[in-house]
Design an enzyme around this catalytic site. Structure first.
Site, PDB file in Angstrom:
ATOM      1  N   THR A 106       2.551   2.741   4.974  1.00  8.93           N
ATOM      2  CA  THR A 106       2.946   1.370   5.312  1.00  8.93           C
ATOM      3  C   THR A 106       2.428   0.449   4.208  1.00  8.93           C
ATOM      4  O   THR A 106       1.564   0.850   3.408  1.00  8.93           O
ATOM      5  CB  THR A 106       2.303   0.953   6.659  1.00  8.93           C
ATOM      6  OG1 THR A 106       0.923   1.332   6.625  1.00  8.93           O
ATOM      7  CG2 THR A 106       2.989   1.657   7.816  1.00  8.93           C
TER       8      THR A 106
ATOM      9  N   SER B 119       0.784  -1.245   0.000  1.00  9.65           N
ATOM     10  CA  SER B 119       0.000   0.000   0.000  1.00  9.65           C
ATOM     11  C   SER B 119       0.806   1.279   0.000  1.00  9.65           C
ATOM     12  O   SER B 119       0.224   2.364  -0.104  1.00  9.65           O
ATOM     13  CB  SER B 119      -0.966   0.012   1.180  1.00  9.65           C
ATOM     14  OG  SER B 119      -1.996  -0.912   0.925  1.00  9.65           O
TER      15      SER B 119
ATOM     16  N   PHE C 131      -8.988 -12.648   1.297  1.00  6.25           N
ATOM     17  CA  PHE C 131      -7.861 -13.192   2.055  1.00  6.25           C
ATOM     18  C   PHE C 131      -8.256 -13.649   3.453  1.00  6.25           C
ATOM     19  O   PHE C 131      -7.425 -13.712   4.354  1.00  6.25           O
ATOM     20  CB  PHE C 131      -6.730 -12.154   2.117  1.00  6.25           C
ATOM     21  CG  PHE C 131      -6.208 -11.772   0.762  1.00  6.25           C
ATOM     22  CD1 PHE C 131      -6.153 -10.447   0.375  1.00  6.25           C
ATOM     23  CD2 PHE C 131      -5.796 -12.738  -0.150  1.00  6.25           C
ATOM     24  CE1 PHE C 131      -5.673 -10.085  -0.887  1.00  6.25           C
ATOM     25  CE2 PHE C 131      -5.325 -12.391  -1.403  1.00  6.25           C
ATOM     26  CZ  PHE C 131      -5.269 -11.065  -1.771  1.00  6.25           C
TER      27      PHE C 131
ATOM     28  N   THR D 244       1.495  -3.847   3.333  1.00  8.08           N
ATOM     29  CA  THR D 244       1.403  -5.277   3.643  1.00  8.08           C
ATOM     30  C   THR D 244       0.960  -5.989   2.375  1.00  8.08           C
ATOM     31  O   THR D 244      -0.176  -5.803   1.928  1.00  8.08           O
ATOM     32  CB  THR D 244       0.354  -5.544   4.745  1.00  8.08           C
ATOM     33  OG1 THR D 244       0.748  -4.895   5.946  1.00  8.08           O
ATOM     34  CG2 THR D 244       0.229  -7.045   4.989  1.00  8.08           C
TER      35      THR D 244
ATOM     36  N   ARG E 204       0.012   8.599   5.234  1.00  7.06           N
ATOM     37  CA  ARG E 204      -0.120   8.367   6.661  1.00  7.06           C
ATOM     38  C   ARG E 204       0.763   9.346   7.434  1.00  7.06           C
ATOM     39  O   ARG E 204       1.838   9.723   6.950  1.00  7.06           O
ATOM     40  CB  ARG E 204       0.315   6.938   7.027  1.00  7.06           C
ATOM     41  CG  ARG E 204      -0.644   5.841   6.580  1.00  7.06           C
ATOM     42  CD  ARG E 204      -0.249   4.517   7.204  1.00  7.06           C
ATOM     43  NE  ARG E 204      -1.063   3.396   6.718  1.00  7.06           N
ATOM     44  CZ  ARG E 204      -2.291   3.110   7.169  1.00  7.06           C
ATOM     45  NH1 ARG E 204      -2.852   3.868   8.090  1.00  7.06           N
ATOM     46  NH2 ARG E 204      -2.953   2.069   6.685  1.00  7.06           N
TER      47      ARG E 204
ATOM     48  N   THR F  99      -5.782 -17.126   4.549  1.00  6.54           N
ATOM     49  CA  THR F  99      -4.614 -16.430   3.999  1.00  6.54           C
ATOM     50  C   THR F  99      -4.003 -17.099   2.773  1.00  6.54           C
ATOM     51  O   THR F  99      -3.933 -16.471   1.699  1.00  6.54           O
ATOM     52  CB  THR F  99      -3.552 -16.301   5.109  1.00  6.54           C
ATOM     53  OG1 THR F  99      -4.141 -15.573   6.199  1.00  6.54           O
ATOM     54  CG2 THR F  99      -2.307 -15.591   4.610  1.00  6.54           C
TER      55      THR F  99
ATOM     56  N   TYR G 163     -10.547   2.382   6.255  1.00  8.68           N
ATOM     57  CA  TYR G 163      -9.525   2.061   5.245  1.00  8.68           C
ATOM     58  C   TYR G 163     -10.051   0.983   4.300  1.00  8.68           C
ATOM     59  O   TYR G 163     -10.591  -0.025   4.746  1.00  8.68           O
ATOM     60  CB  TYR G 163      -8.276   1.549   5.956  1.00  8.68           C
ATOM     61  CG  TYR G 163      -7.096   1.324   5.044  1.00  8.68           C
ATOM     62  CD1 TYR G 163      -7.037   0.211   4.200  1.00  8.68           C
ATOM     63  CD2 TYR G 163      -6.039   2.219   5.006  1.00  8.68           C
ATOM     64  CE1 TYR G 163      -5.956  -0.001   3.362  1.00  8.68           C
ATOM     65  CE2 TYR G 163      -4.949   2.017   4.166  1.00  8.68           C
ATOM     66  CZ  TYR G 163      -4.916   0.904   3.358  1.00  8.68           C
ATOM     67  OH  TYR G 163      -3.842   0.701   2.536  1.00  8.68           O
TER      68      TYR G 163
END
Ligand code: HEL
Length: 351
Positions: A301, A62, A120, A303, A287, A123, A159
């Site tokens: 950040t 992201s 997801f 992921t 952010r 996972t 988000y």
């Protein structure tokens, strides 16, 4: 006031903790003017036992949202998009609520449901199901709009990857040009980001890179090598590839006013608190984090399967830091890695 010198020993200690918690490797690079501080720990490739090094490329997840936000805000400056217009004015197919504005998408206040919650939920099966898939923007938006909005547009911060998929669709519909072209012409080339690319839907990473390792929900099982994937489930919300030096150069250029006119940078950095303690905030694809020493840094950040990223800079862009741990689905590692921010900008190992 000048910042204290980075605590490089503390950065190395954070890396060692992340490795003890399951990360195969970690890297952190801090840039300040002509000075750089580099720390690499563990392995970039666990099969070949290749040592991690700070020059290696990786999937930034992201952090891609800030690149998308820069392109969008340049279009705003060019008069092609109005931040407070309905997003539907710029989309080929309408979102379910006319009240959703472009600004709501950039600030995660649209209420649009995040389809990755379902995608997801399990996972590794979820990842393997989409690893080689190619989605259109509309297919991803449709996965979201079958669910009700989380909140009325503008009413709350929630988000959602869907927001930045919709922004990618807006960029392409308004300009008739793929986001890849905009990233390259507006950001990568002008800043000389030689290690940064957007190759969706290609699954391979060119040059020298860190492999990524996804932890299974049954944590007793071995890590899954998740390096090769299309990242088509994210695209303009998460498919950029870069390295620490380039991310530092990008965020430093952004906050020092080299990518956006003053008005658009002011819009982007108008932050709204998103945690009760006010230490975390969100602007437009950006952010904010206020650290233990009171310094606020700006960045994003990331992921993405096999990769945790932190990429932040000071409000004047003078000092930047990028950190990677090459694992994911391991919240402990993600939290631990975040302590590189205090070590890098406050010069202390967080209490
Ligand atoms: C808000 C976040 C954390 S999630 C969002 C986006 N990444 C994703 O949406 C991927 C979510 C699944 C990733 C996967 N997890 C699972 O499958 C869990 N079942 C893993 O850990 O690799 C990104 O990047 N953002 C992070 C951000 O902005 O920091």
């Amino acid at each position: 006031p000048a910042l204290p010198a980075p605590d490089v020993a503390a950065v190395a200690a954070v890396h060692r903790t992340a490795l003890s918690q399951g990360a195969p490797g970690a890297l952190t690079r801090i840039d300040e003017g002509r000075r750089s501080y580099r720390v690499a720990t563990g392995e970039a490739d666990t099969a070949a036992h290749t040592p991690m090094d700070t020059g290696r490329r990786f999937r930034v997840g992201s952090v891609s949202k800030t690149f998308t936000s820069v392109v969008l805000l340049q279009l705003v400056a060019e008069g092609k998009v109005d931040l407070d217009a309905p997003a539907n004015r710029y989309l080929p197919e309408p979102l379910p609520d006319e009240r959703i504005t472009v600004r709501h998408l950039l600030s995660h206040r649209s209420g649009l449901y995040d389809y990755t919650n379902d995608m997801f939920y399990n996972t590794v099966p979820g990842f393997e199901a989409v690893r080689n898939k190619v989605f259109s923007y509309q297919e991803l938006i449709d996965l979201s709009t079958v669910k009700p909005l989380n909140n009325a547009p503008g009413a709350a911060y929630s988000y959602s990857n869907t927001n930045f998929v919709a922004l990618g669709a807006i960029i392409e519909h308004v300009t008739g040009t793929p986001v890849a072209t905009h990233y390259r012409q507006r950001i990568f080339t002008p800043l000389g980001l030689k290690h940064t690319s957007y190759v969706h839907p290609r699954t391979t990473i060119s040059g020298t890179y860190a492999r990524g390792y996804l932890r299974q929900d049954d944590t007793t099982l071995p890590l899954v090598d998740s390096t090769e994937q299309t990242v088509s489930w994210a695209q303009s919300a998460g498919a950029v590839i870069s390295n620490a030096k380039d991310l530092n150069r990008f965020f430093s250029a952004l906050l020092s006013g080299k990518l956006l006119p003053e008005e658009q940078l002011r819009e982007m950095t108008t932050m709204v608190p998103v945690t009760a303690d006010g230490k975390q905030s969100y602007g437009l694809g950006l952010r904010g984090r206020t650290l233990s020493c009171g310094t606020t840094v700006y960045g994003h950040t990331g992921t993405v399967q096999g990769y945790y990223t932190y990429a932040f800079t000071t409000s004047d862009g003078r000092r930047s830091m990028a950190s990677l741990a090459n694992t994911s689905n391991n919240g402990t590692v993600n939290t631990t890695l975040g302590a590189t921010l205090d070590a890098s900008f406050c010069g202390t190992d967080p209490a």
